[in-house]
Design an enzyme around this catalytic site. Structure first.
Site, PDB file in Angstrom:
ATOM      1  N   GLU A  90      -1.162  24.246  32.182  1.00 25.32           N
ATOM      2  CA  GLU A  90       0.281  24.041  32.169  1.00 25.32           C
ATOM      3  C   GLU A  90       0.803  24.144  30.741  1.00 25.32           C
ATOM      4  O   GLU A  90       0.122  23.773  29.779  1.00 25.32           O
ATOM      5  CB  GLU A  90       0.630  22.676  32.762  1.00 25.32           C
ATOM      6  CG  GLU A  90       0.426  22.649  34.262  1.00 25.32           C
ATOM      7  CD  GLU A  90       0.920  21.366  34.916  1.00 25.32           C
ATOM      8  OE1 GLU A  90       1.401  21.450  36.047  1.00 25.32           O
ATOM      9  OE2 GLU A  90       0.801  20.285  34.314  1.00 25.32           O
ATOM     10  N   CYS A 103       5.160  23.582  24.051  1.00 21.86           N
ATOM     11  CA  CYS A 103       4.044  22.631  24.003  1.00 21.86           C
ATOM     12  C   CYS A 103       2.827  23.323  24.629  1.00 21.86           C
ATOM     13  O   CYS A 103       2.820  23.633  25.815  1.00 21.86           O
ATOM     14  CB  CYS A 103       4.433  21.367  24.770  1.00 21.86           C
ATOM     15  SG  CYS A 103       3.136  20.134  24.769  1.00 21.86           S
ATOM     16  N   CYS A 110      -9.361  17.831  29.818  1.00 24.45           N
ATOM     17  CA  CYS A 110      -9.667  17.238  28.516  1.00 24.45           C
ATOM     18  C   CYS A 110     -10.797  16.229  28.685  1.00 24.45           C
ATOM     19  O   CYS A 110     -10.872  15.545  29.704  1.00 24.45           O
ATOM     20  CB  CYS A 110      -8.432  16.537  27.948  1.00 24.45           C
ATOM     21  SG  CYS A 110      -8.702  15.894  26.278  1.00 24.45           S
ATOM     22  N   CYS A 114      -8.358   9.511  27.464  1.00 21.64           N
ATOM     23  CA  CYS A 114      -7.305   8.533  27.141  1.00 21.64           C
ATOM     24  C   CYS A 114      -6.747   7.965  28.450  1.00 21.64           C
ATOM     25  O   CYS A 114      -6.422   8.729  29.367  1.00 21.64           O
ATOM     26  CB  CYS A 114      -6.190   9.191  26.332  1.00 21.64           C
ATOM     27  SG  CYS A 114      -6.790   9.947  24.812  1.00 21.64           S
ATOM     28  N   CYS A 117      -3.208   9.002  30.101  1.00 19.00           N
ATOM     29  CA  CYS A 117      -2.962  10.442  30.202  1.00 19.00           C
ATOM     30  C   CYS A 117      -3.509  11.019  31.500  1.00 19.00           C
ATOM     31  O   CYS A 117      -4.695  10.823  31.823  1.00 19.00           O
ATOM     32  CB  CYS A 117      -3.617  11.126  29.003  1.00 19.00           C
ATOM     33  SG  CYS A 117      -3.564  12.906  29.094  1.00 19.00           S
ATOM     34  N   GLY A 159      -5.595  19.083  26.700  1.00 21.95           N
ATOM     35  CA  GLY A 159      -6.748  19.287  25.837  1.00 21.95           C
ATOM     36  C   GLY A 159      -6.615  18.662  24.468  1.00 21.95           C
ATOM     37  O   GLY A 159      -5.543  18.304  24.022  1.00 21.95           O
ATOM     38  N   GLU A 160      -7.784  18.534  23.819  1.00 24.29           N
ATOM     39  CA  GLU A 160      -7.858  18.036  22.441  1.00 24.29           C
ATOM     40  C   GLU A 160      -8.074  19.268  21.540  1.00 24.29           C
ATOM     41  O   GLU A 160      -9.148  19.879  21.545  1.00 24.29           O
ATOM     42  CB  GLU A 160      -9.040  17.047  22.336  1.00 24.29           C
ATOM     43  CG  GLU A 160      -9.591  16.789  20.946  1.00 24.29           C
ATOM     44  CD  GLU A 160      -8.531  16.333  19.931  1.00 24.29           C
ATOM     45  OE1 GLU A 160      -7.943  15.280  20.140  1.00 24.29           O
ATOM     46  OE2 GLU A 160      -8.309  17.048  18.928  1.00 24.29           O
ATOM     47  N   SER A 191      -1.774  18.207  17.236  1.00 25.87           N
ATOM     48  CA  SER A 191      -1.956  16.777  17.493  1.00 25.87           C
ATOM     49  C   SER A 191      -3.384  16.499  17.951  1.00 25.87           C
ATOM     50  O   SER A 191      -3.880  17.125  18.883  1.00 25.87           O
ATOM     51  CB  SER A 191      -0.980  16.338  18.583  1.00 25.87           C
ATOM     52  OG  SER A 191      -1.231  14.996  18.924  1.00 25.87           O
ATOM     53  N   SER A 215      -2.658  11.046  17.473  1.00 22.81           N
ATOM     54  CA  SER A 215      -2.295  10.233  18.623  1.00 22.81           C
ATOM     55  C   SER A 215      -2.959   8.866  18.410  1.00 22.81           C
ATOM     56  O   SER A 215      -4.161   8.708  18.597  1.00 22.81           O
ATOM     57  CB  SER A 215      -2.817  10.928  19.884  1.00 22.81           C
ATOM     58  OG  SER A 215      -2.394  10.260  21.012  1.00 22.81           O
ATOM     59  N   LEU A 216      -2.197   7.889  17.962  1.00 19.60           N
ATOM     60  CA  LEU A 216      -2.775   6.629  17.469  1.00 19.60           C
ATOM     61  C   LEU A 216      -2.874   5.571  18.579  1.00 19.60           C
ATOM     62  O   LEU A 216      -3.967   5.195  18.979  1.00 19.60           O
ATOM     63  CB  LEU A 216      -1.920   6.115  16.301  1.00 19.60           C
ATOM     64  CG  LEU A 216      -2.487   4.924  15.538  1.00 19.60           C
ATOM     65  CD1 LEU A 216      -3.772   5.288  14.820  1.00 19.60           C
ATOM     66  CD2 LEU A 216      -1.451   4.379  14.555  1.00 19.60           C
ATOM     67  N   ASN A 217      -1.745   5.046  18.986  1.00 27.75           N
ATOM     68  CA  ASN A 217      -1.643   4.215  20.205  1.00 27.75           C
ATOM     69  C   ASN A 217      -2.394   2.888  20.208  1.00 27.75           C
ATOM     70  O   ASN A 217      -2.559   2.281  21.275  1.00 27.75           O
ATOM     71  CB  ASN A 217      -2.091   5.019  21.447  1.00 27.75           C
ATOM     72  CG  ASN A 217      -1.494   6.395  21.452  1.00 27.75           C
ATOM     73  OD1 ASN A 217      -0.305   6.531  21.196  1.00 27.75           O
ATOM     74  ND2 ASN A 217      -2.282   7.419  21.693  1.00 27.75           N
ATOM     75  N   ASN A 291       5.753   7.230  30.050  1.00 27.32           N
ATOM     76  CA  ASN A 291       6.351   7.820  31.252  1.00 27.32           C
ATOM     77  C   ASN A 291       5.533   7.387  32.470  1.00 27.32           C
ATOM     78  O   ASN A 291       4.420   7.882  32.645  1.00 27.32           O
ATOM     79  CB  ASN A 291       6.301   9.360  31.171  1.00 27.32           C
ATOM     80  CG  ASN A 291       7.212   9.889  30.096  1.00 27.32           C
ATOM     81  OD1 ASN A 291       8.421   9.773  30.173  1.00 27.32           O
ATOM     82  ND2 ASN A 291       6.608  10.459  29.049  1.00 27.32           N
ATOM     83  N   CYS A 334       4.975  14.010  27.975  1.00 32.34           N
ATOM     84  CA  CYS A 334       3.716  13.800  27.268  1.00 32.34           C
ATOM     85  C   CYS A 334       2.705  13.070  28.165  1.00 32.34           C
ATOM     86  O   CYS A 334       3.027  12.049  28.758  1.00 32.34           O
ATOM     87  CB  CYS A 334       4.015  12.960  26.036  1.00 32.34           C
ATOM     88  SG  CYS A 334       2.591  12.678  25.035  1.00 32.34           S
TER      89      CYS A 334
HETATM   90  S1  SF4 Z   1      -3.867  12.326  25.450  1.00 33.81           S
HETATM   91 FE1  SF4 Z   1      -4.544  14.326  24.680  1.00 33.81          FE
HETATM   92  S2  SF4 Z   1      -6.630  13.890  23.894  1.00 33.81           S
HETATM   93 FE2  SF4 Z   1      -6.103  12.158  25.227  1.00 33.81          FE
HETATM   94  S3  SF4 Z   1      -6.932  12.747  27.260  1.00 33.81           S
HETATM   95 FE3  SF4 Z   1      -4.782  13.410  27.186  1.00 33.81          FE
HETATM   96  S4  SF4 Z   1      -4.899  15.563  26.554  1.00 33.81           S
HETATM   97 FE4  SF4 Z   1      -6.838  14.602  26.011  1.00 33.81          FE
END
Ligand code: SF4
Length: 350
Positions: A90, A103, A110, A114, A117, A159-160, A191, A215-217, A291, A334
């Site tokens: 996507e 984006c 991935c 996380c 996500c 993905g990362e 990112s 991506s800290l969080n 979200n 996101c």
């Molecule tokens: S936030 Fe980014 S790095 Fe983390 S699982 Fe989702 S796609 Fe992967």
């Protein structure tokens, strides 16, 4: 057969030199591919028939087309592209009136896990090739009204990016090449969830440059580990050290993305710890109110809490922006990309 879209400018120039072709041919081809965005080698009318034949024998220009594009009420477009092997990715186009941001996805699924996500739920299927990353921008152009430009790219889709480091670098080389799309690196952001060796490598990499986002969080090892398992391998302490040592240019700041999850990451104590954590880094914070999605266990913070959190950062000298929710109704926000076909009610076809 290899895709012509996988080729960086130096790679293409080298291939052509081996064939005895003049170096300016690579510029012409890049111009056709990314400025004029032609669909076939036969359209490259200033190349000789012989060179067109050679290119057609060695490379394909075939690109998988979006199969399902949806548009949210705010104009955000999300499109799904089936790849040659049947997997799907996507891509999202964020519309900002006179300019657009794409984006990009860098992997199918991935492997980072996380917890906030949806993409993580797919697991990692495979890395994308440079051509598959680049094709997302060509496909985005096909979906936009004629004359509309794409001004910014963010590597924040599925993905990362640093888990697919070399191919991401190649795609950046293609995007920023003056003969190709000619994006300024300042308009591209990559990112990462925090792969420390790759962050260090990216800071030194002479081949390509882009803004860096983390991506800290989470503000403590334990808090971050709970929602981002990568913290077990790449500790928060070492991540912040790598960011402090990152060779940012004058006026360049690292963006720290911080997802506000109700009762998990949105307390004032967290805001305080965040200010302290980033006190030595050239940092700005992008706050992302979560979200909500049925597949995930978290809740959105209250607007009052979001305001309070942001104000605390600003009042303590930490630049902090708030990401406005985009793409609602089409799960394009996101962390909501999952390349799954699902019922969409509030949408209209593009
Ligand atoms: S936030 Fe980014 S790095 Fe983390 S699982 Fe989702 S796609 Fe992967």
């Amino acid at each position: 057969m290899q895709s012509l879209l996988d080729q960086t400018y130096p790679q293409l120039a080298e291939t052509l030199a081996k064939e005895g072709e003049k170096s300016f041919r690579a510029s012409q081809i890049f111009n056709w591919l990314y400025q004029k965005r032609v669909a076939g080698v036969e359209e490259m009318s200033n190349l000789s028939q012989g060179l067109q034949n050679k290119l057609s024998q060695s490379f394909t220009l075939k690109r998988e087309k979006p199969q399902k594009a949806q548009q949210a009420k705010d104009g955000t477009i999300k499109f799904l592209t089936p790849l040659a092997d049947g997997l799907q990715i996507e891509t999202v186009i964020l519309r900002h009136g006179d300019h657009n941001t794409v984006c990009l996805s860098t992997q199918v699924g991935c492997g980072m896990g996380c917890r906030f996500c949806l993409t993580a739920k797919m697991g990692l299927k495979r890395d994308l090739t440079p051509g598959e990353i680049v094709a997302q921008v060509l496909n985005a152009y096909d979906l936009l009204p004629p004359g509309e430009k794409i001004r910014n790219l963010v590597y924040m889709g599925m993905g990362e990016p640093f888990h697919n480091y070399e191919r991401v670098i190649h795609s950046l080389m293609i995007f920023t090449d003056p003969q190709g799309f000619a994006f300024s690196w300042r308009r591209i952001t990559v990112s990462t969830s925090g792969l420390i060796p790759e962050i260090i490598q990216f800071g030194k990499d002479q081949r390509a440059k882009a803004n860096l986002a983390i991506s800290l969080n989470g503000v403590t090892e334990e808090a971050r580990q709970q929602i981002m398992p990568i913290t077990k391998k790449h500790s928060l302490t070492k991540l912040i050290q790598a960011c402090e040592a990152y060779p940012a240019e004058k006026r360049e700041r690292i963006t720290f993305e911080y997802v506000l999850l109700q009762g998990v990451t949105d307390s004032l104590r967290d805001a305080k710890a965040l200010v302290k954590l980033l006190s030595r880094a050239k940092a700005k914070v992008n706050l992302i109110p979560f979200n909500p999605h049925s597949g995930l266990e978290f809740a959105a913070p209250t607007p009052a809490r979001v305001k309070e959190f942001q104000e605390y950062l600003l009042n303590h000298g930490l630049p902090a922006t708030l990401r406005s929710p985009r793409g609602q109704g089409i799960s394009a926000a996101c962390g909501q990309l999952a390349a799954q076909r699902k019922k969409e009610n509030e949408t209209e076809a593009v």
